[in-house]
Scaffold this motif. Sequence first.
Motif, PDB file in Angstrom:
ATOM      1  N   VAL A 262      45.995  15.223  44.362  1.00  0.00           N
ATOM      2  CA  VAL A 262      45.515  15.967  45.526  1.00  0.00           C
ATOM      3  C   VAL A 262      45.625  15.072  46.748  1.00  0.00           C
ATOM      4  O   VAL A 262      45.377  13.864  46.670  1.00  0.00           O
ATOM      5  CB  VAL A 262      44.055  16.438  45.320  1.00  0.00           C
ATOM      6  CG1 VAL A 262      43.483  17.044  46.601  1.00  0.00           C
ATOM      7  CG2 VAL A 262      43.977  17.433  44.174  1.00  0.00           C
ATOM      8  N   GLU A 263      45.970  15.657  47.890  1.00  0.00           N
ATOM      9  CA  GLU A 263      46.121  14.890  49.126  1.00  0.00           C
ATOM     10  C   GLU A 263      45.228  15.458  50.228  1.00  0.00           C
ATOM     11  O   GLU A 263      44.764  16.605  50.152  1.00  0.00           O
ATOM     12  CB  GLU A 263      47.588  14.925  49.595  1.00  0.00           C
ATOM     13  CG  GLU A 263      48.553  14.253  48.630  1.00  0.00           C
ATOM     14  CD  GLU A 263      49.986  14.300  49.138  1.00  0.00           C
ATOM     15  OE1 GLU A 263      50.239  15.073  50.101  1.00  0.00           O
ATOM     16  OE2 GLU A 263      50.839  13.595  48.583  1.00  0.00           O
ATOM     17  N   TYR A 264      45.004  14.620  51.257  1.00  0.00           N
ATOM     18  CA  TYR A 264      44.259  15.035  52.448  1.00  0.00           C
ATOM     19  C   TYR A 264      45.187  14.999  53.654  1.00  0.00           C
ATOM     20  O   TYR A 264      45.996  14.075  53.799  1.00  0.00           O
ATOM     21  CB  TYR A 264      43.098  14.065  52.729  1.00  0.00           C
ATOM     22  CG  TYR A 264      41.894  14.209  51.830  1.00  0.00           C
ATOM     23  CD1 TYR A 264      40.808  14.993  52.213  1.00  0.00           C
ATOM     24  CD2 TYR A 264      41.822  13.546  50.605  1.00  0.00           C
ATOM     25  CE1 TYR A 264      39.691  15.118  51.413  1.00  0.00           C
ATOM     26  CE2 TYR A 264      40.708  13.658  49.796  1.00  0.00           C
ATOM     27  CZ  TYR A 264      39.644  14.443  50.207  1.00  0.00           C
ATOM     28  OH  TYR A 264      38.538  14.571  49.412  1.00  0.00           O
ATOM     29  N   GLU A 265      45.030  15.966  54.548  1.00  0.00           N
ATOM     30  CA  GLU A 265      45.673  15.866  55.846  1.00  0.00           C
ATOM     31  C   GLU A 265      44.915  14.845  56.697  1.00  0.00           C
ATOM     32  O   GLU A 265      43.700  14.648  56.511  1.00  0.00           O
ATOM     33  CB  GLU A 265      45.688  17.229  56.547  1.00  0.00           C
ATOM     34  CG  GLU A 265      46.623  18.234  55.911  1.00  0.00           C
ATOM     35  CD  GLU A 265      46.703  19.535  56.701  1.00  0.00           C
ATOM     36  OE1 GLU A 265      45.934  19.655  57.690  1.00  0.00           O
ATOM     37  OE2 GLU A 265      47.520  20.398  56.332  1.00  0.00           O
ATOM     38  N   GLN A 266      45.607  14.219  57.642  1.00  0.00           N
ATOM     39  CA  GLN A 266      44.988  13.181  58.450  1.00  0.00           C
ATOM     40  C   GLN A 266      43.788  13.711  59.235  1.00  0.00           C
ATOM     41  O   GLN A 266      42.758  13.047  59.357  1.00  0.00           O
ATOM     42  CB  GLN A 266      46.015  12.578  59.422  1.00  0.00           C
ATOM     43  CG  GLN A 266      45.505  11.368  60.183  1.00  0.00           C
ATOM     44  CD  GLN A 266      45.082  10.238  59.265  1.00  0.00           C
ATOM     45  OE1 GLN A 266      45.800   9.877  58.342  1.00  0.00           O
ATOM     46  NE2 GLN A 266      43.894   9.703  59.498  1.00  0.00           N
ATOM     47  N   ALA A 294      37.833  23.651  49.021  1.00  0.00           N
ATOM     48  CA  ALA A 294      39.250  23.694  49.390  1.00  0.00           C
ATOM     49  C   ALA A 294      40.028  24.570  48.399  1.00  0.00           C
ATOM     50  O   ALA A 294      39.896  24.401  47.186  1.00  0.00           O
ATOM     51  CB  ALA A 294      39.826  22.283  49.406  1.00  0.00           C
ATOM     52  N   PRO A 295      40.853  25.495  48.879  1.00  0.00           N
ATOM     53  CA  PRO A 295      41.600  26.368  47.968  1.00  0.00           C
ATOM     54  C   PRO A 295      42.784  25.674  47.307  1.00  0.00           C
ATOM     55  O   PRO A 295      43.188  26.049  46.203  1.00  0.00           O
ATOM     56  CB  PRO A 295      42.068  27.511  48.864  1.00  0.00           C
ATOM     57  CG  PRO A 295      42.126  26.915  50.228  1.00  0.00           C
ATOM     58  CD  PRO A 295      41.035  25.886  50.290  1.00  0.00           C
ATOM     59  N   ARG A 296      43.343  24.661  48.006  1.00  0.00           N
ATOM     60  CA  ARG A 296      44.545  24.016  47.460  1.00  0.00           C
ATOM     61  C   ARG A 296      44.741  22.662  48.149  1.00  0.00           C
ATOM     62  O   ARG A 296      44.063  22.329  49.126  1.00  0.00           O
ATOM     63  CB  ARG A 296      45.774  24.905  47.695  1.00  0.00           C
ATOM     64  CG  ARG A 296      46.126  25.095  49.159  1.00  0.00           C
ATOM     65  CD  ARG A 296      47.236  26.093  49.365  1.00  0.00           C
ATOM     66  NE  ARG A 296      46.812  27.429  48.940  1.00  0.00           N
ATOM     67  CZ  ARG A 296      46.113  28.250  49.728  1.00  0.00           C
ATOM     68  NH1 ARG A 296      45.749  27.862  50.950  1.00  0.00           N
ATOM     69  NH2 ARG A 296      45.767  29.431  49.303  1.00  0.00           N
TER      70      ARG A 296
END
Length: 413
Positions: A262-266, A294-296
């Motif tokens: 899973v990643e995060y946007e800045q 968070a959905p995705r």
Amino acid sequence: MDPVRNPYAPGAGQRPPELAGRGRELDVFDIVLERIARGRPERSLMLTGLRGVGKTVLLNTLRSQAINRLWGSGKIEARPDQSLRRPVAAALHMAVRELAPRHRAPDRIDAFLGVLKAFAQRSVPTVRAGSAPKLRDRWQPGIDVPAASGRADSGDIEIDLVELFSDAAAVASDVGTGIAVFIDEMQDLGPEDVSALCAACHELSQIGAPLIVVGAGLPHLPAVLSAAKSYSERLFRYQRIDRLDRIAADQALCAPAEREEVEYEQKALDLLYEKSGGYPYFVQAYGKATWDHAPRSPITAADVRVAAPEAEAELAVGFFGSRFERATPAEREYMRAMATLSLVEGEAGGVVRDDMDAAVPTAEIARALSRKPASLSPARDALIKKGLIYSGERGTVAFTVPHFGRYLRTQPA
């Protein structure tokens, strides 16, 4: 996002999935252990910081380091209503039991356990006025050997603790290792116990004995130790545990998420740092709520905004509210004045900074409440005893809980 795979852990003393930003403290302790193993002089260690910065987690991690080096160890949590004698006896009993299988002379272990039992049995049970101690109040430490006589049993905690620590260090020296005693909430020790602990650590440092104390407490712990023994400022190595910087906070969020692909946007990380302030407990709380909403992947700033009220509601009940409920109306009035004074105004009168974790002069609190400072002393002292505020220096007080001022300003009067 699968809530079962949620990696974040906002719990009291619960180790987060990624212990970010504490590498320096771990490296320092490794050096301390290695120096003592080589017979070099070294000081005991004190960790200080606000609640929620991860002192207990770090204390447990340092203990794991000691265990990995085959040291004997024991951990206690200080309580204001309990003498140090019983818990420290239990901690040293555990530590020596870890060393006993490697000791070539069982008689030496039994001799120490006899001293330990004598030390423990000098504990005076707490009984109500007018009642006699009951049999169950006579604590038995579960040691099969008879209690020794004439060593660590004088009844004077300072004399007894020096002798007990010296004998424990001698056992550790026999097997070529050391003993570490870990004490959480150390600011809650009574004055006599603090004085005894300082005296014991002073004696051990002078003879180079392989026993150290690692304490953790609120920011005023150094002042507590200094009030007991003037030389305590030079006796211990102090390490202030603070909020995480931006890089470490991002690591605490991103590293566990990456392991779950899973990643995060800045912009999401920007908002999470703004909300949490970098405090480890808050990082975990906001991270957990955001994951669940968070959905995705990738997680976005919009996900953080949707999840933030839930995280704040949980903090309001479990982290802030439980402490607020312990305060009396007079104490709540005192804290509300502190919270208001932490708002720093600009020349035009607008709020330019919410300095919610800064110290506030007690004279200003009295002025804000239109009271004489002496009349507010009972409320201030009670709040200090309850661990809600602390006095780092004369004439000022601050909250022990980060962001508590912000929380108080949301509560009805």
